[in-house]
Design a protein around this motif. Structure first.
Motif, mmCIF file in Angstrom:
data_model
loop_
_atom_site.group_PDB
_atom_site.id
_atom_site.type_symbol
_atom_site.label_atom_id
_atom_site.label_comp_id
_atom_site.label_asym_id
_atom_site.label_seq_id
_atom_site.Cartn_x
_atom_site.Cartn_y
_atom_site.Cartn_z
ATOM 1 N N ILE A 129 0.818 -1.221 -0.091
ATOM 2 C CA ILE A 129 0.042 0.061 -0.083
ATOM 3 C C ILE A 129 0.815 1.323 0.118
ATOM 4 C CG2 ILE A 129 -1.484 1.285 1.398
ATOM 5 C CD1 ILE A 129 -2.895 -1.213 2.308
ATOM 6 N N ILE A 130 1.898 1.256 0.817
ATOM 7 C CA ILE A 130 2.735 2.314 0.841
ATOM 8 C C ILE A 130 3.385 2.327 -0.552
ATOM 9 C CG2 ILE A 130 5.009 3.414 2.122
ATOM 10 C CD1 ILE A 130 4.111 1.817 4.542
ATOM 11 N N MET A 131 3.898 1.587 -1.093
ATOM 12 C CA MET A 131 4.869 1.690 -2.375
ATOM 13 C C MET A 131 3.782 2.145 -3.492
ATOM 14 S SD MET A 131 7.972 1.029 -1.843
ATOM 15 C CE MET A 131 7.724 2.038 -0.251
ATOM 16 N N VAL A 132 2.460 1.612 -3.681
ATOM 17 C CA VAL A 132 1.656 2.092 -4.615
ATOM 18 C C VAL A 132 1.212 3.571 -4.472
ATOM 19 C CG1 VAL A 132 -0.579 1.674 -5.497
ATOM 20 C CG2 VAL A 132 0.925 -0.163 -4.924
ATOM 21 N N SER A 133 1.243 3.968 -3.105
ATOM 22 C CA SER A 133 0.789 5.604 -2.845
ATOM 23 C C SER A 133 1.910 6.276 -3.418
ATOM 24 C CB SER A 133 0.431 5.715 -1.253
ATOM 25 O OG SER A 133 1.760 5.484 -0.653
ATOM 26 N N LEU A 134 3.162 5.934 -3.502
ATOM 27 C CA LEU A 134 4.069 6.623 -3.854
ATOM 28 C C LEU A 134 4.587 6.622 -5.386
ATOM 29 C CD1 LEU A 134 6.505 6.090 -0.905
ATOM 30 C CD2 LEU A 134 5.250 8.146 -1.230
ATOM 31 N N SER A 135 3.814 5.573 -6.261
ATOM 32 C CA SER A 135 3.745 5.193 -7.606
ATOM 33 C C SER A 135 3.279 6.241 -8.349
ATOM 34 C CB SER A 135 3.227 4.087 -7.689
ATOM 35 O OG SER A 135 4.004 3.122 -6.920
ATOM 36 N N ASN A 136 3.660 6.390 -9.800
ATOM 37 C CA ASN A 136 3.138 7.165 -10.641
ATOM 38 C C ASN A 136 1.552 6.395 -11.212
ATOM 39 O OD1 ASN A 136 2.592 7.637 -13.738
ATOM 40 N ND2 ASN A 136 3.621 9.599 -12.770
ATOM 41 N N GLU A 137 0.654 7.041 -11.367
ATOM 42 C CA GLU A 137 -0.912 6.641 -11.557
ATOM 43 C C GLU A 137 -0.832 6.030 -12.901
ATOM 44 O OE1 GLU A 137 -4.786 6.021 -11.025
ATOM 45 O OE2 GLU A 137 -3.434 6.781 -9.712
ATOM 46 N N GLN A 138 -0.111 6.584 -13.823
ATOM 47 C CA GLN A 138 -0.098 5.774 -15.196
ATOM 48 C C GLN A 138 0.801 4.524 -15.242
ATOM 49 O OE1 GLN A 138 1.227 8.439 -17.841
ATOM 50 N NE2 GLN A 138 -0.170 9.862 -17.790
ATOM 51 N N ASP A 139 1.802 4.520 -14.429
ATOM 52 C CA ASP A 139 2.644 2.915 -14.057
ATOM 53 C C ASP A 139 1.620 2.052 -13.622
ATOM 54 O OD1 ASP A 139 4.698 4.256 -15.371
ATOM 55 O OD2 ASP A 139 5.622 4.844 -13.432
ATOM 56 N N VAL A 140 0.802 2.387 -12.322
ATOM 57 C CA VAL A 140 -0.133 1.683 -11.785
ATOM 58 C C VAL A 140 -1.002 1.136 -12.754
ATOM 59 C CG1 VAL A 140 -1.656 1.366 -9.823
ATOM 60 C CG2 VAL A 140 0.326 2.777 -9.651
ATOM 61 N N ILE A 141 -1.861 2.004 -13.532
ATOM 62 C CA ILE A 141 -2.890 1.560 -14.653
ATOM 63 C C ILE A 141 -2.175 0.660 -15.508
ATOM 64 C CG2 ILE A 141 -4.432 2.426 -16.339
ATOM 65 C CD1 ILE A 141 -4.907 5.288 -14.554
ATOM 66 N N ARG A 142 -0.977 0.837 -15.798
ATOM 67 C CA ARG A 142 -0.455 0.099 -17.015
ATOM 68 C C ARG A 142 -0.093 -1.262 -16.576
ATOM 69 N NH1 ARG A 142 2.996 3.423 -18.626
ATOM 70 N NH2 ARG A 142 4.715 2.795 -17.553
ATOM 71 N N ASP A 143 0.813 -1.104 -15.448
ATOM 72 C CA ASP A 143 1.633 -2.644 -14.925
ATOM 73 C C ASP A 143 1.122 -2.983 -13.551
ATOM 74 O OD1 ASP A 143 3.327 -1.927 -17.090
ATOM 75 O OD2 ASP A 143 4.459 -0.532 -15.968
ATOM 76 N N GLY A 144 0.070 -2.267 -13.020
ATOM 77 C CA GLY A 144 -0.397 -2.904 -11.793
ATOM 78 C C GLY A 144 0.216 -2.727 -10.341
ATOM 79 N N TYR A 145 -0.019 -3.431 -9.392
ATOM 80 C CA TYR A 145 0.558 -2.962 -8.475
ATOM 81 C C TYR A 145 2.111 -3.657 -8.207
ATOM 82 C CZ TYR A 145 -4.146 -1.427 -6.624
ATOM 83 O OH TYR A 145 -5.199 -0.742 -6.354
#
Length: 306
Positions: free
Chosen positions: A42-58
């Motif tokens: 959860i902490i790492m995803v909150s510090l990620s780029n939104e487009q990276d999360v949408i494209r590659d997942g958590y």
């Protein structure tokens, strides 16, 4: 004179063999990892780029560190700080009042010389099985107690838990020796003195355990703010987070609303959810170590000693 009985050489206390010892360590390590990894994710995803999360997942290691989610959340930082203050006040005051109220109820029904203890024990147990329903419950606090839009509406409904009362009563019955209470009475001590100076200090394990669960109940509650609070000044942090998530879902489901901020790809929806989870869980992580040394003792109430 030398003793004729030969003393056997001292032996260390029998312990687990190395295989069993390492097996237990590995099991607890894996169990701890299963508890820690979701929080770390959860902490790492909150510090990620939104487009990276949408494209590659958590992912545990973000491809690009980005604080856009926290910037989005703290754009309205005044409301967050105010809600934090409300939640902290409700949690601290509510836990203290809840603990003393339940202990004061549990102590008399734990005493064998209290004539009405069976009636009051059944009375509190009955509330675990039946209740008046949501509408009468709401009318009591709004029409009779006039707690609408009051911060006490976030405290009183969670003040007493019948289950916790019975746990404290059981601890008093099985752990507090009756001889201590009788000795204090012979010395002239009153009931309040016995309760506050003798019973409560000896009951720290169960009190700390119940306090931990009460703290979690008060901190995680958002339903009371939804039901009783209409002014934003007294809403809790959890309800503020809930309302923010609802607004995000509304914007994502309406293309005309999301187009005003540049499209869904530029709107930090997934990372914002994780950022709010990190913000909401923070104080509880620091509160748990305070109760930890009493927590295990409290869970073993009534255990059989070998």
């Amino acid at each position: 004179m030398e003793s004729s009985v030969e003393r056997s050489p001292s032996r260390p206390v029998n312990s687990l063999n190395p295989v069993g010892d390492w097996t237990i360590k590995i099991v607890f390590f894996l169990y701890s990892a299963l508890c820690i990894f979701p929080l770390l994710l959860i902490i790492m995803v909150s510090l990620s780029n939104e487009q990276d999360v949408i494209r590659d997942g958590y992912k545990f290691i973000p491809m690009h560190f980005d604080l856009s989610a926290y910037k989005f959340v703290f754009e309205d930082w005044h409301n967050i700080v105010r809600s934090y203050g409300v939640s902290l006040f409700v949690t601290v005051v509510g836990t203290a009042l809840s603990l003393i109220t339940m202990a004061l109820y549990a102590y008399p029904i734990s005493r064998p010389d209290f004539p009405q203890r069976k009636f009051f024990t059944f009375f509190v147990f009955f509330t675990m099985l039946f209740n008046g329903g949501l509408v009468p419950w709401y009318l009591v606090y709004v029409r009779m107690l006039h707690l609408k839009d009051s911060i006490w509406a976030l405290i009183l409904p969670l003040l007493v838990s019948a289950f916790f009362v019975l746990i404290i009563r059981t601890f008093f019955q099985t752990t507090i020796p009756g001889a201590i209470i009788e000795s204090a009475k012979i010395d002239g001590a009153g009931e309040l003195y016995i309760f506050f100076r003798i019973v409560l200090p000896l009951s720290m394990p169960v009190l700390a355990t119940v306090a931990l669960f009460s703290t979690l109940n008060y901190w995680n509650d958002w339903f009371l703010s939804l039901v009783f609070i209409t002014k934003e000044d007294n809403v809790s942090l959890q309800y503020l987070m809930y309302k923010t998530l609802t607004n995000i879902q509304f914007m994502l489901s309406h293309s005309d609303a999301i187009s005003t901020i540049g499209g869904a790809a530029k709107f930090p929806s997934e990372t914002v959810r994780m950022a709010m989870a990190v913000i909401g869980v923070g104080p509880i992580i620091f509160a748990y170590p305070f109760f930890q040394k009493y927590f295990v003792k409290g869970l073993t109430v009534g255990a059989v000693k070998g």
